[in-house]
Design a protein around this motif. Structure first.
Motif, PDB file in Angstrom:
ATOM      1  N   LYS A 181      69.282  21.473  35.150  1.00  0.00           N
ATOM      2  CA  LYS A 181      69.363  21.032  36.540  1.00  0.00           C
ATOM      3  C   LYS A 181      69.514  22.227  37.477  1.00  0.00           C
ATOM      4  O   LYS A 181      70.458  23.002  37.338  1.00  0.00           O
ATOM      5  CB  LYS A 181      70.561  20.101  36.717  1.00  0.00           C
ATOM      6  CG  LYS A 181      70.703  19.568  38.144  1.00  0.00           C
ATOM      7  CD  LYS A 181      71.903  18.651  38.269  1.00  0.00           C
ATOM      8  CE  LYS A 181      72.046  18.116  39.698  1.00  0.00           C
ATOM      9  NZ  LYS A 181      73.232  17.229  39.840  1.00  0.00           N
ATOM     10  N   PRO A 182      68.596  22.389  38.434  1.00  0.00           N
ATOM     11  CA  PRO A 182      68.755  23.454  39.432  1.00  0.00           C
ATOM     12  C   PRO A 182      70.032  23.220  40.238  1.00  0.00           C
ATOM     13  O   PRO A 182      70.271  22.106  40.729  1.00  0.00           O
ATOM     14  CB  PRO A 182      67.508  23.311  40.300  1.00  0.00           C
ATOM     15  CG  PRO A 182      66.509  22.629  39.416  1.00  0.00           C
ATOM     16  CD  PRO A 182      67.316  21.677  38.595  1.00  0.00           C
ATOM     17  N   VAL A 183      70.849  24.268  40.392  1.00  0.00           N
ATOM     18  CA  VAL A 183      72.142  24.089  41.052  1.00  0.00           C
ATOM     19  C   VAL A 183      72.357  24.983  42.260  1.00  0.00           C
ATOM     20  O   VAL A 183      73.100  24.621  43.172  1.00  0.00           O
ATOM     21  CB  VAL A 183      73.316  24.288  40.070  1.00  0.00           C
ATOM     22  CG1 VAL A 183      73.281  23.236  38.964  1.00  0.00           C
ATOM     23  CG2 VAL A 183      73.314  25.691  39.474  1.00  0.00           C
ATOM     24  N   LYS A 184      71.734  26.165  42.309  1.00  0.00           N
ATOM     25  CA  LYS A 184      71.986  27.036  43.454  1.00  0.00           C
ATOM     26  C   LYS A 184      70.931  28.123  43.574  1.00  0.00           C
ATOM     27  O   LYS A 184      70.209  28.432  42.618  1.00  0.00           O
ATOM     28  CB  LYS A 184      73.368  27.674  43.362  1.00  0.00           C
ATOM     29  CG  LYS A 184      73.516  28.728  42.270  1.00  0.00           C
ATOM     30  CD  LYS A 184      74.935  29.300  42.247  1.00  0.00           C
ATOM     31  CE  LYS A 184      75.281  30.070  43.476  1.00  0.00           C
ATOM     32  NZ  LYS A 184      76.620  30.703  43.399  1.00  0.00           N
ATOM     33  N   THR A 185      70.882  28.710  44.767  1.00  0.00           N
ATOM     34  CA  THR A 185      70.022  29.847  45.050  1.00  0.00           C
ATOM     35  C   THR A 185      70.871  31.097  45.203  1.00  0.00           C
ATOM     36  O   THR A 185      71.947  31.043  45.791  1.00  0.00           O
ATOM     37  CB  THR A 185      69.234  29.619  46.351  1.00  0.00           C
ATOM     38  OG1 THR A 185      68.376  28.493  46.192  1.00  0.00           O
ATOM     39  CG2 THR A 185      68.392  30.825  46.708  1.00  0.00           C
ATOM     40  N   ILE A 186      70.403  32.207  44.650  1.00  0.00           N
ATOM     41  CA  ILE A 186      70.999  33.516  44.919  1.00  0.00           C
ATOM     42  C   ILE A 186      69.926  34.312  45.662  1.00  0.00           C
ATOM     43  O   ILE A 186      68.794  34.417  45.184  1.00  0.00           O
ATOM     44  CB  ILE A 186      71.412  34.247  43.638  1.00  0.00           C
ATOM     45  CG1 ILE A 186      72.270  33.356  42.748  1.00  0.00           C
ATOM     46  CG2 ILE A 186      72.188  35.516  43.970  1.00  0.00           C
ATOM     47  CD1 ILE A 186      71.574  32.766  41.561  1.00  0.00           C
ATOM     48  N   SER A 187      70.266  34.848  46.825  1.00  0.00           N
ATOM     49  CA  SER A 187      69.240  35.459  47.674  1.00  0.00           C
ATOM     50  C   SER A 187      69.538  36.907  48.018  1.00  0.00           C
ATOM     51  O   SER A 187      70.662  37.270  48.340  1.00  0.00           O
ATOM     52  CB  SER A 187      69.087  34.660  48.975  1.00  0.00           C
ATOM     53  OG  SER A 187      68.166  35.292  49.840  1.00  0.00           O
ATOM     54  N   ASP A 188      68.485  37.712  47.953  1.00  0.00           N
ATOM     55  CA  ASP A 188      68.485  39.061  48.500  1.00  0.00           C
ATOM     56  C   ASP A 188      67.502  39.113  49.666  1.00  0.00           C
ATOM     57  O   ASP A 188      66.851  40.128  49.900  1.00  0.00           O
ATOM     58  CB  ASP A 188      68.101  40.076  47.432  1.00  0.00           C
ATOM     59  CG  ASP A 188      69.310  40.686  46.742  1.00  0.00           C
ATOM     60  OD1 ASP A 188      70.176  41.223  47.443  1.00  0.00           O
ATOM     61  OD2 ASP A 188      69.401  40.598  45.509  1.00  0.00           O
ATOM     62  N   GLY A 189      67.379  38.001  50.367  1.00  0.00           N
ATOM     63  CA  GLY A 189      66.467  37.892  51.492  1.00  0.00           C
ATOM     64  C   GLY A 189      65.391  36.841  51.295  1.00  0.00           C
ATOM     65  O   GLY A 189      64.793  36.363  52.258  1.00  0.00           O
ATOM     66  N   GLY A 190      65.108  36.479  50.034  1.00  0.00           N
ATOM     67  CA  GLY A 190      64.104  35.466  49.746  1.00  0.00           C
ATOM     68  C   GLY A 190      64.692  34.067  49.705  1.00  0.00           C
ATOM     69  O   GLY A 190      65.906  33.880  49.735  1.00  0.00           O
ATOM     70  N   LYS A 191      63.811  33.068  49.625  1.00  0.00           N
ATOM     71  CA  LYS A 191      64.217  31.662  49.616  1.00  0.00           C
ATOM     72  C   LYS A 191      63.597  30.931  48.428  1.00  0.00           C
ATOM     73  O   LYS A 191      62.629  31.392  47.823  1.00  0.00           O
ATOM     74  CB  LYS A 191      63.789  30.985  50.924  1.00  0.00           C
ATOM     75  CG  LYS A 191      64.434  31.563  52.172  1.00  0.00           C
ATOM     76  CD  LYS A 191      63.936  30.867  53.422  1.00  0.00           C
ATOM     77  CE  LYS A 191      64.588  31.451  54.684  1.00  0.00           C
ATOM     78  NZ  LYS A 191      64.095  30.772  55.912  1.00  0.00           N
ATOM     79  N   VAL A 192      64.182  29.787  48.131  1.00  0.00           N
ATOM     80  CA  VAL A 192      63.676  28.897  47.084  1.00  0.00           C
ATOM     81  C   VAL A 192      63.325  27.567  47.735  1.00  0.00           C
ATOM     82  O   VAL A 192      64.121  27.014  48.512  1.00  0.00           O
ATOM     83  CB  VAL A 192      64.720  28.685  45.973  1.00  0.00           C
ATOM     84  CG1 VAL A 192      64.196  27.692  44.936  1.00  0.00           C
ATOM     85  CG2 VAL A 192      65.083  30.011  45.320  1.00  0.00           C
ATOM     86  N   PHE A 193      62.140  27.042  47.415  1.00  0.00           N
ATOM     87  CA  PHE A 193      61.691  25.780  48.006  1.00  0.00           C
ATOM     88  C   PHE A 193      61.357  24.756  46.934  1.00  0.00           C
ATOM     89  O   PHE A 193      60.774  25.089  45.892  1.00  0.00           O
ATOM     90  CB  PHE A 193      60.443  26.009  48.872  1.00  0.00           C
ATOM     91  CG  PHE A 193      60.696  26.806  50.115  1.00  0.00           C
ATOM     92  CD1 PHE A 193      61.145  26.177  51.274  1.00  0.00           C
ATOM     93  CD2 PHE A 193      60.502  28.182  50.138  1.00  0.00           C
ATOM     94  CE1 PHE A 193      61.384  26.912  52.436  1.00  0.00           C
ATOM     95  CE2 PHE A 193      60.736  28.915  51.292  1.00  0.00           C
ATOM     96  CZ  PHE A 193      61.184  28.283  52.439  1.00  0.00           C
TER      97      PHE A 193
END
Length: 233
Positions: free
Chosen positions: A202-214
């Motif tokens: 199950k996808p639970v979170k995004t970790i970002s260095d400036g990018g996004k998850v859609f």
């Protein structure tokens, strides 16, 4: 039973320090899991045909900055010693799969038997991390140019995580959106310098260095609904 964890990184040049927050997150999670032991990471550069400078960069980041031991699993153009390979995987607290040719990587893993070591590590709760090829290989289907040269297409992957996915989504938005719309898919698009953490499928979170998850929804066939994914609802 240990949680099964994957951290899928959409892209970014680790040698240019483009994913420092993601690397720091991985390192912290791994150190917490290792406790009083010095943590160890195993780098799998199959997709780059075992390009050793790639491993050297991984070592420089994870040992030089985070004080995590590293090792490398080399399987291209060689026979592997099953006992030695098993020891590498058993000693690792996390596995990091590098980018490159995803189709070659999966085919080589099947030929040399590496998938069983990866699956065992996954089921034991060791974090599986990967960038680009190493991010998309865990899903049911992946958008890649490794199958048909200079042409992107969907290709079956390991199927450990449900769904379809494209890495480098910020570079492939128009083409991937059209595939999602035409085929009425639901799919993931992970941009460069962004990662999606998946726990027990199950996808639970995004970790970002400036990018996004859609999360992309083309099931209507009329267009693609895009929802930026940050945390599980």
């Amino acid at each position: 039973m240990a949680d099964k964890r994957i951290i899928a990184i959409g892209g970014g040049e680790i040698r240019n320090n483009q994913t420092p927050k993601i690397d720091a997150y991985i390192a912290n999670e791994v150190k917490c899991a290792a406790g009083n032991r010095r943590a160890c990471g195993l780098f799998v550069p199959t997709a780059s045909h075992d390009h050793m400078p790639y491993y050297n960069t991984f070592h420089k980041i994870y040992t030089g900055i985070f004080d995590i031991k590293t090792d490398v699993a080399l399987v291209s153009n060689r026979d592997i010693d099953p006992e030695k390979m098993l020891k590498k995987f058993n000693a690792a607290d996390f596995i990091y799969v590098g980018g490159g040719n995803t189709v070659y990587m999966l085919e080589r893993w099947k030929e040399c038997g590496l998938i069983k070591y990866l699956q065992q590590a996954y089921e034991q709760g060791k974090i599986l991390c990967g960038l680009s090829a190493g991010a998309i290989c865990w899903f049911e289907e992946m958008y890649t140019d490794s199958y048909i040269e200079d042409s992107y297409a969907m290709y079956p992957a390991l199927g450990w995580v449900k769904g379809k996915i494209s890495p480098h989504y910020d570079e492939r938005t128009l083409d991937f959106d059209e595939i999602v719309r035409y085929n009425k898919y639901r799919a993931w698009g992970i941009e460069n310098n962004a990662a999606l953490e998946i726990i027990n499928g199950k996808p639970v979170k995004t970790i970002s260095d400036g990018g996004k998850v859609f999360l992309l929804d083309g099931t209507s066939g009329n267009g693609v609904i895009k929802t930026e994914f940050l945390n599980e609802e």
